[in-house]
Scaffold this active site. Sequence first.
Site, PDB file in Angstrom:
ATOM      1  N   ASP A  92      53.362  77.064 114.930  1.00 31.69           N
ATOM      2  CA  ASP A  92      54.254  78.217 115.027  1.00 31.69           C
ATOM      3  C   ASP A  92      53.690  79.284 115.960  1.00 31.69           C
ATOM      4  O   ASP A  92      54.405  79.836 116.806  1.00 31.69           O
ATOM      5  CB  ASP A  92      54.464  78.831 113.642  1.00 31.69           C
ATOM      6  CG  ASP A  92      55.502  78.092 112.822  1.00 31.69           C
ATOM      7  OD1 ASP A  92      56.336  77.386 113.408  1.00 31.69           O
ATOM      8  OD2 ASP A  92      55.485  78.239 111.589  1.00 31.69           O
ATOM      9  N   LEU A  93      52.418  79.592 115.785  1.00 36.34           N
ATOM     10  CA  LEU A  93      51.815  80.636 116.610  1.00 36.34           C
ATOM     11  C   LEU A  93      51.764  80.222 118.071  1.00 36.34           C
ATOM     12  O   LEU A  93      52.099  81.004 118.970  1.00 36.34           O
ATOM     13  CB  LEU A  93      50.409  80.958 116.104  1.00 36.34           C
ATOM     14  CG  LEU A  93      50.317  81.490 114.674  1.00 36.34           C
ATOM     15  CD1 LEU A  93      48.869  81.747 114.291  1.00 36.34           C
ATOM     16  CD2 LEU A  93      51.139  82.750 114.499  1.00 36.34           C
TER      17      LEU A  93
END
Length: 407
Positions: free
Chosen positions: A182-183
Amino acid sequence: MMGAAMGRPLDGVKVLAVENFVAGPFCSMWLADAGAEVVKVESPGQGDFSRSTSPTRDDGEGVPQGLSFLRTNRNKKSVTLDLKQPEGQALFRELAVKADILVENLRPGVMERLGIDYNALREINPGLIYVAVSGFGQKDLLPSPFKDNPAFDIVGQAMSGLMYRPEREGDRPTYLGFSLADLEGGILGAYGAMLALIQRGRTGKGQLVDISLYDASLILNEISVAMFSVLGTAPKPGLHAVTAPFGTYRARDGYIVIAVLGEHIWQRFCEVIGRADLVGDPRFRDGITRQANNAVLNELIEAWLASYSRADAVSLLVKGGVPASIVQDVGDLFHCPHVAARNMLMQFDDPVWGKVSIAGNPVKMSAVPEAEASLPPRLGEHTESVLHDWLGMDSDRIGELRARAVV
């Protein structure tokens, strides 16, 4: 402060965000930190799912407030808009006409069903940069056979091979313990938006920026890909693919890391530990042979470390030109002088959670002031001001929309 008079790189840039959880919000937060006006469009009464994801605390009015929401939503505005209603969709299209960038991380196909996907919006705003972050990408560009599969961060980690990289017991793959895909997907989304913004400056045209969490994870496994392509084998879990010593080692009072990459650093390391004779040892001739004899090497290193504290061992290694550090846990970050000097912890005084620290912005620029840590918006906090400022709507019209639960 240096750069205070220069403003921020994205001052004047308008961003619409239709997002949940981490990847999309992380992307738009980077844009907000850089000065963009980020308007987060949320469903009335519910909003971003991370607002209600545990752990939560009651806000005093019976509404649970999720701690996770504070992590990735600083410097944004919140507008509530029911995108399931035709009038809500029409208002969203009006906002999209005014926007420079749109960020969304809904499941592929959802925006299309609402009539506000890239193909629909570029007809009314040819300059729009549309950033879509999803598990496997969109159908428009290089469609994946998995494009319709639901996905969270862990799926990207699993499919990219990253879960076989950490040291572990037995053959069970290991979740890395944080939202890496996600990051990374959010960072790549912001990077893609910047590339598209530069290109729009030359052509006047926007474009679709398609980010896959699987792809974002795969690029982090790049050294294993290269090694497997040539040798046909994957690196051993927890070990660097092409060198040793490179990992964690136990000193008298805990763990340190030592990173030897290149024969010049190996020679320095041998001198620091008082074993210059190891330089000519055929078992340790180069990174690959040292890795093959890693068990023997580990014994030699930990025998040396047994008489040193972490701080003393690291001091000797660093002084000798060998990359090394103590291994810190999260609590150590709150006392680390580097973290303090680099402003890498931001603090909110949240009305529900109290004082909350979150990770800061690591992009430091000489002509840009440090990113601020303004509180993430309350649900719908900026609905009236955005509809007025972006669309020229008066209070009576907004009141009518509220009465019909459009906003």
